[in-house]
Scaffold this motif. Structure first.
Motif, mmCIF file in Angstrom:
data_model
loop_
_atom_site.group_PDB
_atom_site.id
_atom_site.type_symbol
_atom_site.label_atom_id
_atom_site.label_comp_id
_atom_site.label_asym_id
_atom_site.label_seq_id
_atom_site.Cartn_x
_atom_site.Cartn_y
_atom_site.Cartn_z
ATOM 1 N N LYS A 205 -9.226 0.156 -2.278
ATOM 2 C CA LYS A 205 -8.704 1.494 -2.366
ATOM 3 C C LYS A 205 -8.524 2.285 -1.160
ATOM 4 O O LYS A 205 -9.144 2.011 -0.224
ATOM 5 C CB LYS A 205 -9.774 2.401 -3.120
ATOM 6 C CG LYS A 205 -9.178 3.494 -3.926
ATOM 7 C CD LYS A 205 -10.419 4.234 -4.616
ATOM 8 C CE LYS A 205 -9.944 5.254 -5.452
ATOM 9 N NZ LYS A 205 -10.827 6.060 -6.531
ATOM 10 N N LYS A 206 -7.665 2.939 -1.107
ATOM 11 C CA LYS A 206 -6.998 3.712 0.296
ATOM 12 C C LYS A 206 -8.045 4.865 0.664
ATOM 13 O O LYS A 206 -8.528 5.394 -0.506
ATOM 14 C CB LYS A 206 -5.515 4.182 -0.013
ATOM 15 C CG LYS A 206 -4.429 3.257 0.064
ATOM 16 C CD LYS A 206 -3.124 3.847 0.231
ATOM 17 C CE LYS A 206 -2.769 4.116 -1.239
ATOM 18 N NZ LYS A 206 -1.178 4.740 -0.895
ATOM 19 N N LYS A 207 -8.450 4.934 1.830
ATOM 20 C CA LYS A 207 -9.284 5.667 2.017
ATOM 21 C C LYS A 207 -8.789 7.554 2.189
ATOM 22 O O LYS A 207 -7.543 7.444 2.320
ATOM 23 C CB LYS A 207 -9.561 5.589 3.892
ATOM 24 C CG LYS A 207 -10.626 4.318 3.984
ATOM 25 C CD LYS A 207 -11.011 4.134 5.317
ATOM 26 C CE LYS A 207 -11.842 2.932 5.482
ATOM 27 N NZ LYS A 207 -12.069 2.692 6.844
ATOM 28 N N ASP B 77 -6.626 0.769 6.555
ATOM 29 C CA ASP B 77 -7.132 2.074 6.121
ATOM 30 C C ASP B 77 -7.448 1.961 4.721
ATOM 31 O O ASP B 77 -7.334 3.042 3.898
ATOM 32 C CB ASP B 77 -6.245 3.304 6.323
ATOM 33 C CG ASP B 77 -6.031 3.448 7.874
ATOM 34 O OD1 ASP B 77 -6.986 3.406 8.495
ATOM 35 O OD2 ASP B 77 -4.916 3.585 8.225
ATOM 36 N N CYS B 78 -8.209 1.238 4.276
ATOM 37 C CA CYS B 78 -8.703 0.672 2.989
ATOM 38 C C CYS B 78 -10.374 0.407 3.023
ATOM 39 O O CYS B 78 -10.660 0.188 4.039
ATOM 40 C CB CYS B 78 -7.932 -0.370 2.084
ATOM 41 S SG CYS B 78 -6.382 -0.038 2.038
ATOM 42 N N LEU C 112 0.733 -1.207 0.114
ATOM 43 C CA LEU C 112 0.154 0.007 0.038
ATOM 44 C C LEU C 112 0.840 1.159 -0.041
ATOM 45 O O LEU C 112 0.639 2.290 -0.516
ATOM 46 C CB LEU C 112 -1.035 -0.100 1.108
ATOM 47 C CG LEU C 112 -2.120 -1.164 1.171
ATOM 48 C CD1 LEU C 112 -2.804 -0.931 2.593
ATOM 49 C CD2 LEU C 112 -3.078 -0.399 0.134
ATOM 50 N N GLY C 113 1.861 1.231 0.422
ATOM 51 C CA GLY C 113 2.764 2.530 0.547
ATOM 52 C C GLY C 113 3.627 2.795 -0.725
ATOM 53 O O GLY C 113 4.103 3.682 -0.935
ATOM 54 N N ARG C 114 3.455 1.635 -1.640
ATOM 55 C CA ARG C 114 4.054 1.896 -3.100
ATOM 56 C C ARG C 114 2.902 1.957 -4.015
ATOM 57 O O ARG C 114 2.996 1.877 -5.481
ATOM 58 C CB ARG C 114 4.834 0.596 -3.525
ATOM 59 C CG ARG C 114 5.905 0.518 -2.638
ATOM 60 C CD ARG C 114 6.752 1.658 -2.034
ATOM 61 N NE ARG C 114 7.354 2.392 -3.279
ATOM 62 C CZ ARG C 114 7.577 3.622 -3.362
ATOM 63 N NH1 ARG C 114 7.322 4.287 -2.293
ATOM 64 N NH2 ARG C 114 8.128 4.327 -4.588
ATOM 65 N N LEU C 115 1.671 2.066 -3.665
ATOM 66 C CA LEU C 115 0.455 2.429 -4.394
ATOM 67 C C LEU C 115 -0.079 3.831 -4.410
ATOM 68 O O LEU C 115 -0.102 4.490 -3.437
ATOM 69 C CB LEU C 115 -0.655 1.613 -3.979
ATOM 70 C CG LEU C 115 -2.188 1.382 -4.825
ATOM 71 C CD1 LEU C 115 -1.818 0.768 -6.043
ATOM 72 C CD2 LEU C 115 -3.266 0.702 -3.770
ATOM 73 N N LYS C 116 -0.420 4.342 -5.663
ATOM 74 C CA LYS C 116 -0.867 5.907 -5.844
ATOM 75 C C LYS C 116 -1.902 5.915 -4.912
ATOM 76 O O LYS C 116 -2.701 5.081 -4.681
ATOM 77 C CB LYS C 116 -0.877 6.108 -7.044
ATOM 78 C CG LYS C 116 0.333 6.220 -7.965
ATOM 79 C CD LYS C 116 0.025 6.693 -9.491
ATOM 80 C CE LYS C 116 1.349 6.686 -10.189
ATOM 81 N NZ LYS C 116 1.222 7.134 -11.629
#
Length: 295
Positions: A293-295, A234-235, A181-185
Motif C-alpha cells: 500500500k502506498k504510504k 514509498d510503500c 504505482l502511478g496508476r494505483l489509487k
C-alpha cells in the motif's frame, strides 16, 4: 543477445558477488549465474538475455503458464491446481477490498484471472507482454488487453493491481513498479506474488529448485529484498500471505529435473515437509504474496 549488469537492478549498488550457477533445465539447458547484492539482498540473473531476445526462452510446451494444452499428467495436475488458485486469488482480493472496482492483472498470461474477476463483478483488465499468451487471451477468451505500460495513462486509476509470479520476469524492475504505482489509487492495493528463495524447498533442492527458472526469472526475492523494494517506492507491506500449493508443484518439477523415481509421491512429501517447516519460520513458504500500500 545478452546483457551484463554492472549494478544491482533494484538498489543500483555495485557491491554484488556470484552466488550460484544454475542450469535452465526446462528449455535451453544453458547455465546462468545468479548474483547476490550485498546491499539490498536481491539475487539476480547476470548476465541475462536482453528484452528483445528473451522470448525464445518461453517458446516451449514446457512453459505451462503460456500454454492451454494437456499432454502429460504434470500438465493435468497444473490445470487442476490453477483452477483452485484462480478462486483463491479472487478470495484474497475480495476479502481485503470488498467494494468491487477496477482491477489490472499485469502479466495476465492467457487472461484466466481477468475472466474470473469479470465474472465476479470487477471491471477487470489484463496486460500481457508475451505475444503467444496474449493471442490466446484475445482469440480464445475474447479479452481486449491493454497493449503495454505506456497505454495505461489512457485508463483511470485502478483499485487493485496484481502481479502473480510476474515481477521476477520484468527487465525494467523499478520503472515498471513506478508506472504501476502511478496508476494505483491512493488507497489501492498492489498484490505481488514471487518465489521465495529462502523457503525450505529451495534449500533442499539447491540448484535443482525449479523456481529458479533461469533465465526467465531475472530476480530471486526473499522477504528482505521485497521489503527494500517496497520502501524504495514509498510503500509498506501491509500483509504477507503464504502460497502453500506452490511448494507441491515446484517440488514436482524439481524432482523431475533431478530424475527422481516416484516423483509424484516424493513431490507430495517434499511439498508437505516444506510447508510444515516454513510455518515455523515466519511464513517462509515456497512462494509469498506481498500486499503493498502506498504510504
Amino acid at each position: 543477445m545478452y546483457e551484463r549488469l554492472t549494478k544491482c537492478p533494484l538498489c543500483k549498488s555495485g557491491l554484488f558477488i556470484n552466488q550460484l550457477v544454475v542450469e535452465d533445465k526446462a528449455i535451453s539447458k544453458e547455465s546462468f549465474i545468479i548474483c547476490a547484492c550485498k546491499n539490498c539482498d536481491l539475487w539476480f540473473t547476470n548476465p541475462r538475455p536482453n528484452e528483445e531476445n528473451i522470448g525464445s526462452y518461453y517458446e516451449s510446451p514446457n512453459y505451462r503458464s503460456h500454454q492451454d494444452k494437456t499432454s502429460s499428467i504434470t500438465d493435468f495436475l497444473y490445470q487442476i491446481v490453477r483452477k483452485y488458485t484462480l478462486r483463491q486469488k479472487l478470495k484474497w482480493i475480495n476479502s481485503r477490498y470488498p467494494k468491487k472496482g477496477k482491477i489490472l492483472d499485469y502479466g495476465c498470461g492467457m487472461g484466466l484471472f481477468v475472466k474470473t474477476c469479470q465474472a465476479n463483478g470487477w471491471e477487470a483488465y489484463g496486460l500481457e507482454p508475451n505475444a503467444n499468451a496474449a493471442h490466446i487471451a484475445q482469440s480464445k477468451h475474447q479479452l481486449t488487453l491493454i497493449p503495454n505500460l505506456e497505454a495505461l495513462h489512457k485508463h483511470k486509476k485502478f483499485d487493485i493491481i496484481t502481479l502473480f509470479h510476474v515481477l521476477e520476469h520484468v527487465h525494467l524492475l523499478n520503472k515498471t513498479i513506478k508506472i504501476l504505482l502511478g496508476r494505483l489509487k491512493k488507497r489501492g492495493l498492489l498484490f505481488i506474488a514471487v518465489p521465495n528463495r529462502e523457503a525450505p524447498d529451495a534449500k533442499s533442492f539447491g540448484e535443482n529448485w525449479a523456481a529458479w527458472d533461469i533465465p526467465r526469472h531475472l530476480y530471486h526475492f526473499n522477504v528482505k529484498s521485497m521489503q527494500y523494494l517496497a520502501e524504495k517506492h514509498d510503500c509498506r507491506i501491509v500483509e504477507t500471505i503464504p502460497m502453500r500449493f506452490d511448494s507441491y508443484y515446484v517440488s514436482l518439477l524439481s524432482h523431475q529435473y533431478k530424475g527422481s523415481k516416484n516423483k509424484f509421491i516424493k513431490a507430495f512429501k517434499s511439498g508437505y515437509s516444506s510447508n510444515k517447516e516454513a510455518s515455523k519460520t515466519a511464513k517462509n513458504h515456497s512462494s509469498l504474496l506481498f500486499i503493498l500500500k502506498k504510504k
